[in-house]
Design a protein around this motif. Structure first.
Motif: not given
Length: 953
Positions: A170-181
């Motif tokens: 959760e700290f790093q960012g869950r889901g595709a949106a965070w990884q894409e951003a």
């Protein structure tokens, strides 16, 4: 937005992710991509106007071709804040978080608010590892790059430390949106700084892994670029993505660089012609100076140069000239010159400025003076007086320092005239060595060899310079651990190093060479080397690594002056109680009577005592014989004003003079070890407490130092009279306990054997210097057989103590034992020291309790007076014109009182709390009798004696 080829969704993400909140960016939030580009643009200016030529060439090789090094450097600096593109950072500012969530990047508020923080520098290391691996980077290239990002706030973690708390994604960012951003941010940034092509990140990948010392240098430059780009005065927030561009960042960075008045060194120094020595110093080189230049010309690459020569031989000029040659050959862009003490650094500051002015007059004003008392140096203050005076950090450390190491700024308005001194930015805490030219204490280098926060800034300031260290023999076994560690790192980075000494024990010379060569070869252990012993004196030793491995050259020549035949006498201590800790009283009377006889026809004598108490009592005894006008006292417990005035008076009276002025008819100077090094006085007669042979010979260097001075008939032959011991027939001599506490019994016993053997005869100085030092520090038995058992016991204790002190230094060295062969910086700071208070760093590298400086003030009715007698305000308020009067009262307390200072919470007077230079001062209030109580001790300031301390804490 079409210029980046982003989808509307991705553009929304980049237009929301913030890097600086409005409160830290001049009232308007700065987008993350904007701050990354700002930092990259600062790095471009650094490349063009600051980075040493050797670093630029090295980066081109690392990056795979000419011109690629610049792109790689800019990218490394700008990518540092990638870790801010995570929920762990973005949720920390309410306004910024709302915009990010509105753009479609979400997180579990409860998880982030309830859990531990995840630092964005470590988050950046984790993100970079994932994204670079996905782009096809090799593991070895990724392994050295991510620590530069993960360590940009001063400490470099292990790879295991990169994980978020409880490994919660959760700290790093869950889901595709965070990884894409995150991927879009890195791609846009990389394109803006100049990379292109379909396989964008693959194009960034370096071709070579640099040595770890170079990695640490680059880590320091990343921090430097970030700190400059974080200055809200010059980098106001940009919250509109449409206004973000590399060109805009370049305009901001150039304006900031100009306003901060930052600049590099001499650039690529050109080779000077054969007459350059005369051009620099007014005279041609002496034989020993030419020997050094010849040795440097023969070196096959950057390396280590050890210059050993007598006092007054001209080692410093030889080293400065050699530094020019080494810089021209290596591409070094400046010089750091380290001295053993603050007092010796001041005259060297003047000499280095004069030398640089002969190369280019603009360089003379760019020399930083790096020690805690530089505010008392009139030349330094005059140099910095051209703009807004000098900054708050010129007194008691930095003022208002934040997470970016920023301090109060002075003279940064573009309308200000160009400073005559170094940029104020370079004068902040931890940044002094980043100034292209610097003179300071050797502590600056020793601190660069410690596992402390932001050590990369110190190393970045050294790599790319020529490093000169004077009086290296003064480093004890504890300090030597940091010196050897520093030499390993400098050797690995290919930094030319010159070490100067009157003479070195063979073992110490071998260790210095081995440490440098170990670094140059990235070896885990020190190499076993066969170092040829010099055949004469003065001599030079050079070491470097060539195509065929380590190379060594040793040469020697004749000194420029003939040997002095120095008579040696022992003035036995009067009979004292062996258990007494204070035998200085009767000894003082004996010295006074001896000098009364020797100076009956006049003459100038120097008396060196090993402790302040001993010097004070000797001074009183001599005043009773000669009167106050003919006797002068110098030691470390005089307040700054008295010490400066008396030092100047002694140097004026007994220093070198070419104008025919007569010397005093009779004069006695009583001093502590202050007179041991770089103290250019000429004494007709020397009386000195016993000290280890190398230091004793240093003291003898004050005898008959200048030719042409008339001397009384009794003092025409140079004579050293040794005190602090008493012969016991053929048995073991009595030695002063205080001296044993300072130097150790073993070297004093062996030195005493040489002194007693020479009593009534003498030594040829400097011809016998190497022989004497080698004998005392060797392993052959030189003491009488009656001393053998005592010497054996003393040697065992000496070796045990040295081992303990080496072990005591080990936890603080930059690299832990067994890890010198590591290829990257990962985990460099594991178990290291964090932020240290003023004085703690000095104590760390000098193996002692941190001594404390206080400002003496006199309580006067309802207010205070400075030690000069001038009245301050009721609460100590100090107007600008009274600042010097207050600072004059600076005095260093004995280390035994440090705990008492902390216990009594000595701090600034109430009227100083808002003063930029006095707010960190510690006031020690004296009563109407100039006395104070501290930790069970009675302190009294006497205008003749200085600070007198009685009692025990």
């Amino acid at each position: 937005m079409s210029r980046w080829g982003l989808s509307g969704e991705a553009a929304g993400w980049l237009g929301a992710l913030w890097g600086k909140s409005a409160g830290k960016a001049g009232g308007t939030a700065n987008l993350l991509i904007s701050h990354m580009l700002d930092t990259a643009a600062v790095a471009e200016v650094m490349w063009e106007e600051y980075l040493p030529p050797v670093t630029r060439r090295r980066l081109d090789v690392i990056a795979g071709g000419r011109g690629r090094g610049r792109l790689l450097f800019v990218w490394l600096c700008g990518v540092h804040d990638l870790g801010k593109a995570t929920p762990a950072f973005q949720f920390m500012d309410a306004a910024g978080a709302a915009a990010v969530r509105a753009a479609g990047l979400r997180w579990n508020e409860y998880t982030l608010a309830a859990g531990k923080k995840w630092r964005h520098d470590r988050a950046g290391g984790r993100l970079l590892r994932r994204l670079l691996a996905g782009a096809g980077w090799s593991e070895e290239q990724t392994a050295w790059v991510w620590p530069l990002v993960a360590g940009h706030h001063g400490t470099i973690p292990t790879v295991g430390d990169l994980a978020p708390p409880k490994k919660n994604e959760e700290f790093q960012g869950r889901g595709a949106a965070w990884q894409e951003a995150q991927a879009a941010l890195l791609e846009v940034f990389s394109r803006e700084v100049g990379f292109g092509g379909e396989c964008l990140l693959a194009e960034v990948q370096p071709c070579e892994v640099p040595p770890r010392a170079v990695q640490l240098q680059l880590s320091g430059f990343v921090v430097m670029a970030d700190w400059i780009a974080s200055n809200e005065q010059h980098f106001h927030g940009v919250a509109d993505l449409a206004q973000v561009s590399m060109e805009g960042a370049r305009r901001r960075s150039r304006a900031a660089w100009s306003a901060l008045q930052l600049r590099g060194g001499w650039g690529q120094l050109e080779f000077s012609g054969p007459e350059f020595f005369q051009d620099r110093f007014g005279d041609g080189p002496r034989s020993s100076q030419q020997m050094v230049l010849d040795a440097v010309y023969r070196m096959g690459g950057p390396g280590l140069v050890i210059i050993e020569a007598p006092m007054g031989e001209g080692k410093t000029k030889a080293a400065l000239a050699a530094a020019e040659v080494l810089a021209a050959r290596s591409g070094a862009d400046g010089v750091f010159l380290g001295m053993p003490t603050q007092a010796t650094a001041d005259p060297m500051f003047t000499q280095v400025r004069s030398w640089l002015g002969k190369i280019d007059e603009r360089l003379a004003g760019q020399v930083a003076l790096l020690h805690g008392k530089r505010i008392f140096n009139k030349e330094w203050r005059a140099l910095l007086d051209g703009a807004d005076g000098f900054g708050a950090q010129d007194c008691y450390g930095s003022v208002g320092e934040d997470e970016y190491g920023m301090t109060w700024s002075f003279g940064e308005d573009e309308s200000e005239p160009q400073r005559r001194g170094p940029s104020e930015w370079f004068l902040g805490r931890r940044r002094g060595l980043l100034s292209p030219f610097a003179v300071g204490t050797v502590d600056q280098l020793l601190q660069a060899a410690t596992r402390t926060k932001h050590v990369m800034l110190r190393m970045a300031g050294l790599v790319g310079k020529v490093v000169i260290l004077d009086e290296v023999h003064a480093a004890d076994v504890y300090m030597s651990q940091f010196l050897l560690e520093g030499l390993r790192w400098l050797g690995q980075a290919g930094v030319p190093v010159l070490l100067l000494s009157a003479t070195l024990p063979p073992g110490q010379r071998r260790d210095l060479v081995a440490a440098y060569l170990a670094g140059a070869q990235s070896a885990e252990t020190l190499p076993e080397i066969e170092l040829p012993q010099p055949g004469g004196y003065p001599n030079v030793t050079t070491a470097w690594v060539g195509e065929d491995g380590p190379q060594l050259l040793v040469d020697s020549t004749d000194p420029w002056r003939e040997d002095l035949k120095v008579k040696v006498r022992v003035l036995d201590e009067p009979v004292v109680d062996q258990r007494s800790e204070d035998p200085s009283g009767p000894t003082a009377e004996a010295v006074a009577e001896f000098l009364q006889d020797q100076l009956v026809d006049g003459g100038c004598a120097l008396v060196i005592r090993n402790t302040v108490d001993r010097a004070q009592r000797t001074f009183e005894a001599l005043c009773a014989k000669f009167g106050d006008q003919e006797v002068h006292l110098l030691h470390g417990r005089l307040h700054a004003g008295h010490r400066a005035d008396r030092t100047a008076a002694v140097l004026e009276a007994l220093g070198r003079r070419d104008d025919g002025r007569p010397r005093p008819q009779r004069m006695v100077v009583v001093a502590t070890q202050l007179a041991e090094q770089s103290f250019d006085v000429d004494a007709d007669l020397l009386v000195t407490d016993l000290a280890p042979i190398d230091l004793l010979l240093q003291r003898i260097g004050r005898l008959h130092r200048h030719d042409g001075n008339p001397r009384p008939s009794k003092l025409t032959h140079p004579t050293v009279v040794v005190t602090g011991l008493r012969r016991a027939g053929g048995g073991v001599p009595w030695l002063l306990r205080a001296s044993e506490g300072i130097y150790g019994r073993y070297p004093l016993l062996r030195t005493a054997a040489e002194v007693i053997a020479a009593d009534g005869g003498g030594w040829s100085i400097p011809g016998q210097v190497p022989q004497l030092v080698a004998r005392v520090y060797g392993t052959d038995r030189i003491v009488p057989s009656e001393w053998a058992e005592e010497e054996s016991t003393a040697r065992k204790l000496w070796n045990e103590n040295r081992s303990k002190r080496r072990e005591a230094a080990a936890p603080y060295l930059l690299v832990r034992a067994g890890e010198h062969g590591q290829p990257t910086l990962e985990g460099l700071h594991y178990g290291g020291q964090g932020v240290l208070r003023d004085g703690q760093m000095e104590a760390l590298v000098r193996d002692g309790d941190p001594s404390v400086e206080v400002l003496l003030v006199r309580r006067a009715g309802e207010g205070y007076r400075a030690m000069t007698g001038r009245a301050l305000g009721p609460n100590g308020e100090t107007a600008a014109e009274l600042l010097d009067d207050v600072l004059t009262g600076t005095v260093r307390l004995p280390a035994k009182l440090t705990a008492a200072v902390e216990q009594h919470a000595l701090g600034p007077l109430p009227g100083w709390r808002d003063h930029p230079w006095l707010r960190y001062g510690r006031a020690l209030e004296l009563d109407e009798r100039d006395e104070a109580r501290l930790g069970g001790c009675r302190l009294r300031y006497d205008d003749r004696l200085g600070l007198v301390v009685t009692g025990r804490p």
